[in-house]
Design a protein around this motif. Structure first.
Motif, PDB file in Angstrom:
ATOM      1  N   ILE A 103       0.837  -1.202   0.000  1.00  0.00           N
ATOM      2  CA  ILE A 103       0.000   0.000   0.000  1.00  0.00           C
ATOM      3  C   ILE A 103       0.870   1.249   0.000  1.00  0.00           C
ATOM      4  CG2 ILE A 103      -1.647   1.371   1.350  1.00  0.00           C
ATOM      5  CD1 ILE A 103      -2.819  -1.323   2.341  1.00  0.00           C
ATOM      6  N   LEU A 104       1.881   1.254   0.852  1.00  0.00           N
ATOM      7  CA  LEU A 104       2.772   2.403   0.970  1.00  0.00           C
ATOM      8  C   LEU A 104       3.498   2.671  -0.348  1.00  0.00           C
ATOM      9  CD1 LEU A 104       3.086   3.952   3.633  1.00  0.00           C
ATOM     10  CD2 LEU A 104       5.294   2.847   3.940  1.00  0.00           C
ATOM     11  N   ILE A 105       4.058   1.632  -0.940  1.00  0.00           N
ATOM     12  CA  ILE A 105       4.808   1.770  -2.185  1.00  0.00           C
ATOM     13  C   ILE A 105       3.910   2.215  -3.334  1.00  0.00           C
ATOM     14  CG2 ILE A 105       6.084   0.474  -3.949  1.00  0.00           C
ATOM     15  CD1 ILE A 105       7.224  -1.236  -1.646  1.00  0.00           C
ATOM     16  N   THR A 106       2.732   1.603  -3.418  1.00  0.00           N
ATOM     17  CA  THR A 106       1.798   1.945  -4.496  1.00  0.00           C
ATOM     18  C   THR A 106       1.284   3.368  -4.350  1.00  0.00           C
ATOM     19  OG1 THR A 106       1.125  -0.369  -4.727  1.00  0.00           O
ATOM     20  CG2 THR A 106      -0.377   1.299  -5.606  1.00  0.00           C
ATOM     21  N   ALA A 107       0.941   3.749  -3.132  1.00  0.00           N
ATOM     22  CA  ALA A 107       0.451   5.102  -2.897  1.00  0.00           C
ATOM     23  C   ALA A 107       1.510   6.131  -3.277  1.00  0.00           C
ATOM     24  CB  ALA A 107       0.059   5.271  -1.429  1.00  0.00           C
ATOM     25  N   LEU A 108       2.733   5.915  -2.857  1.00  0.00           N
ATOM     26  CA  LEU A 108       3.791   6.880  -3.165  1.00  0.00           C
ATOM     27  C   LEU A 108       4.041   6.949  -4.670  1.00  0.00           C
ATOM     28  CD1 LEU A 108       5.871   8.893  -2.270  1.00  0.00           C
ATOM     29  CD2 LEU A 108       7.452   7.011  -1.784  1.00  0.00           C
ATOM     30  N   SER A 109       3.949   5.819  -5.357  1.00  0.00           N
ATOM     31  CA  SER A 109       4.110   5.819  -6.809  1.00  0.00           C
ATOM     32  C   SER A 109       3.036   6.673  -7.478  1.00  0.00           C
ATOM     33  CB  SER A 109       4.049   4.377  -7.334  1.00  0.00           C
ATOM     34  OG  SER A 109       4.158   4.343  -8.744  1.00  0.00           O
ATOM     35  N   LEU A 110       1.811   6.560  -6.996  1.00  0.00           N
ATOM     36  CA  LEU A 110       0.720   7.381  -7.534  1.00  0.00           C
ATOM     37  C   LEU A 110       0.912   8.853  -7.190  1.00  0.00           C
ATOM     38  CD1 LEU A 110      -2.331   5.068  -6.725  1.00  0.00           C
ATOM     39  CD2 LEU A 110      -1.352   5.523  -8.987  1.00  0.00           C
ATOM     40  N   PHE A 111       1.340   9.133  -5.969  1.00  0.00           N
ATOM     41  CA  PHE A 111       1.606  10.517  -5.564  1.00  0.00           C
ATOM     42  C   PHE A 111       2.689  11.141  -6.443  1.00  0.00           C
ATOM     43  CE2 PHE A 111       0.521   9.268  -0.883  1.00  0.00           C
ATOM     44  CZ  PHE A 111      -0.824   9.242  -1.192  1.00  0.00           C
ATOM     45  N   ALA A 112       3.700  10.347  -6.791  1.00  0.00           N
ATOM     46  CA  ALA A 112       4.807  10.845  -7.609  1.00  0.00           C
ATOM     47  C   ALA A 112       4.370  11.143  -9.034  1.00  0.00           C
ATOM     48  CB  ALA A 112       5.943   9.820  -7.622  1.00  0.00           C
ATOM     49  N   GLU A 113       3.384  10.394  -9.499  1.00  0.00           N
ATOM     50  CA  GLU A 113       2.923  10.565 -10.879  1.00  0.00           C
ATOM     51  C   GLU A 113       1.867  11.657 -11.016  1.00  0.00           C
ATOM     52  OE1 GLU A 113       0.882   7.903 -14.483  1.00  0.00           O
ATOM     53  OE2 GLU A 113       1.693   6.928 -12.674  1.00  0.00           O
ATOM     54  N   ASP A 114       0.906  11.675 -10.097  1.00  0.00           N
ATOM     55  CA  ASP A 114      -0.234  12.584 -10.227  1.00  0.00           C
ATOM     56  C   ASP A 114      -0.270  13.691  -9.188  1.00  0.00           C
ATOM     57  OD1 ASP A 114      -1.262  11.048 -12.375  1.00  0.00           O
ATOM     58  OD2 ASP A 114      -2.157   9.644 -10.956  1.00  0.00           O
ATOM     59  N   GLY A 115       0.556  13.600  -8.165  1.00  0.00           N
ATOM     60  CA  GLY A 115       0.512  14.554  -7.068  1.00  0.00           C
ATOM     61  C   GLY A 115      -0.325  14.032  -5.921  1.00  0.00           C
ATOM     62  N   TYR A 116       0.046  14.395  -4.714  1.00  0.00           N
ATOM     63  CA  TYR A 116      -0.642  13.892  -3.520  1.00  0.00           C
ATOM     64  C   TYR A 116      -2.119  14.268  -3.505  1.00  0.00           C
ATOM     65  CZ  TYR A 116      -1.923  13.419   1.407  1.00  0.00           C
ATOM     66  OH  TYR A 116      -2.563  13.088   2.574  1.00  0.00           O
ATOM     67  N   GLU A 117      -2.414  15.529  -3.809  1.00  0.00           N
ATOM     68  CA  GLU A 117      -3.788  16.010  -3.705  1.00  0.00           C
ATOM     69  C   GLU A 117      -4.718  15.320  -4.687  1.00  0.00           C
ATOM     70  OE1 GLU A 117      -4.774  17.822  -1.366  1.00  0.00           O
ATOM     71  OE2 GLU A 117      -2.904  18.616  -0.558  1.00  0.00           O
ATOM     72  N   ALA A 118      -4.206  14.925  -5.848  1.00  0.00           N
ATOM     73  CA  ALA A 118      -5.055  14.358  -6.901  1.00  0.00           C
ATOM     74  C   ALA A 118      -5.388  12.891  -6.680  1.00  0.00           C
ATOM     75  CB  ALA A 118      -4.371  14.527  -8.256  1.00  0.00           C
ATOM     76  N   VAL A 119      -4.680  12.239  -5.792  1.00  0.00           N
ATOM     77  CA  VAL A 119      -4.852  10.794  -5.592  1.00  0.00           C
ATOM     78  C   VAL A 119      -5.785  10.534  -4.411  1.00  0.00           C
ATOM     79  CG1 VAL A 119      -3.679   8.628  -5.029  1.00  0.00           C
ATOM     80  CG2 VAL A 119      -2.596  10.265  -6.582  1.00  0.00           C
ATOM     81  N   SER A 120      -6.769   9.718  -4.628  1.00  0.00           N
ATOM     82  CA  SER A 120      -7.724   9.366  -3.573  1.00  0.00           C
ATOM     83  C   SER A 120      -7.422   7.978  -3.026  1.00  0.00           C
ATOM     84  CB  SER A 120      -9.149   9.384  -4.121  1.00  0.00           C
ATOM     85  OG  SER A 120      -9.315   8.344  -5.089  1.00  0.00           O
TER      86      SER A 120
ATOM     87  N   MET B 271       7.284  13.399  -5.847  1.00  0.00           N
ATOM     88  CA  MET B 271       6.061  13.895  -5.223  1.00  0.00           C
ATOM     89  C   MET B 271       6.263  15.302  -4.668  1.00  0.00           C
ATOM     90  SD  MET B 271       4.058  12.485  -1.816  1.00  0.00           S
ATOM     91  CE  MET B 271       5.443  12.967  -0.763  1.00  0.00           C
ATOM     92  N   LEU B 272       7.358  15.504  -3.940  1.00  0.00           N
ATOM     93  CA  LEU B 272       7.616  16.820  -3.353  1.00  0.00           C
ATOM     94  C   LEU B 272       7.845  17.870  -4.425  1.00  0.00           C
ATOM     95  CD1 LEU B 272       9.941  15.999  -0.310  1.00  0.00           C
ATOM     96  CD2 LEU B 272       7.453  16.277  -0.362  1.00  0.00           C
ATOM     97  N   THR B 273       8.496  17.479  -5.511  1.00  0.00           N
ATOM     98  CA  THR B 273       8.737  18.409  -6.615  1.00  0.00           C
ATOM     99  C   THR B 273       7.422  18.853  -7.237  1.00  0.00           C
ATOM    100  OG1 THR B 273      10.874  17.371  -7.086  1.00  0.00           O
ATOM    101  CG2 THR B 273       9.921  18.731  -8.820  1.00  0.00           C
ATOM    102  N   LEU B 274       6.495  17.923  -7.415  1.00  0.00           N
ATOM    103  CA  LEU B 274       5.179  18.250  -7.972  1.00  0.00           C
ATOM    104  C   LEU B 274       4.373  19.152  -7.047  1.00  0.00           C
ATOM    105  CD1 LEU B 274       3.884  14.853  -9.434  1.00  0.00           C
ATOM    106  CD2 LEU B 274       4.430  16.910 -10.724  1.00  0.00           C
ATOM    107  N   GLU B 275       4.415  18.883  -5.760  1.00  0.00           N
ATOM    108  CA  GLU B 275       3.494  19.505  -4.817  1.00  0.00           C
ATOM    109  C   GLU B 275       4.025  20.754  -4.131  1.00  0.00           C
ATOM    110  OE1 GLU B 275       0.470  18.931  -4.385  1.00  0.00           O
ATOM    111  OE2 GLU B 275       0.087  16.920  -5.123  1.00  0.00           O
ATOM    112  N   GLN B 276       5.294  21.080  -4.302  1.00  0.00           N
ATOM    113  CA  GLN B 276       5.898  22.151  -3.505  1.00  0.00           C
ATOM    114  C   GLN B 276       5.234  23.516  -3.709  1.00  0.00           C
ATOM    115  OE1 GLN B 276       9.832  23.540  -4.762  1.00  0.00           O
ATOM    116  NE2 GLN B 276       9.668  22.243  -6.585  1.00  0.00           N
TER     117      GLN B 276
END
Length: 206
Positions: free
Chosen positions: A8-25, A114-119
């Protein structure tokens, strides 16, 4: 940590890195894992709980890496002796490992993305970006270099000269197909910088 919690952790972070934290549910994370939201909630309370676990993992990885490479683990004020005893060869080896850590290793690489996208969208992410990728490592290297330059001002200039290209190469790595060449370039740059700093330090002692 169970395999399911880890996935779950790895998959979530992969999605956050691709789409941004806010966009992922949570639904998107669960869907990517082929599980229901209810099944996911058995392991994490919500998306914030997943995010907090990611930060906890990164903090532990940072601590473990500093210890493994015999680099100072705290601030200069907390452990001045560790800073004073760190050799240039140790810095050379650690710096090369750090570049690979932030580019080639999946978890920290996705955290960086993820941080680069969301900063620019999230103040907390901006703070974490500074802590992990910008001002944090810059100030860390300035403290490290103080032992070799003789003054805080010169140490900051050395840190800027060292970390600027290092930081730039992260972005080059992400956008090129020849990633091995970027890693080689980073290695060569680190070797060259440490050699020059060693020569300058030796001259200052003579």
């Amino acid at each position: 940590m169970s395999d399911t919690k880890e996935n779950i952790l790895i998959t979530a972070l992969s999605l956050f890195a691709e789409d941004g934290y806010e966009a992922v549910s949570v639904s998107m994370i669960a869907g990517a894992l082929g599980m229901t939201k209810g099944a996911l909630y058995k392991h994490y309370k919500n998306k914030r709980d997943i995010f907090d676990s990611i930060i906890e993992r990164m903090n532990q990885m940072d601590y473990d890496r500093a210890k493994a490479y015999e680099m100072p683990e705290g601030t200069m004020d907390e452990d001045a002796d560790a800073y004073h005893s760190t050799s240039l060869e140790t810095i050379r080896i650690y710096s090369k490992a750090q570049f690979r850590y932030w580019t080639e290793e999946e978890f920290p690489s996705n955290f960086r993305k993820m941080l680069t996208l969301e900063q620019y969208r999230n103040p907390e992410m901006a703070q974490l970006y500074q802590q992990y990728l910008a001002n944090g490592p810059l100030m860390y290297m300035a403290d490290i270099f103080t032992e070799f330059t003789g003054s805080k001002s010169d140490a900051m200039q050395a840190a800027l000269a060292f970390y600027g290209p290092f930081f730039l190469l992260y972005n080059v790595y992400d956008s090129t197909e020849d990633k091995a060449k970027v890693v080689e370039t980073a290695d060569q740059y680190i070797d060259s910088f440490i050699t020059r700093l060693n020569q300058t330090t030796e001259k200052g002692r003579n």
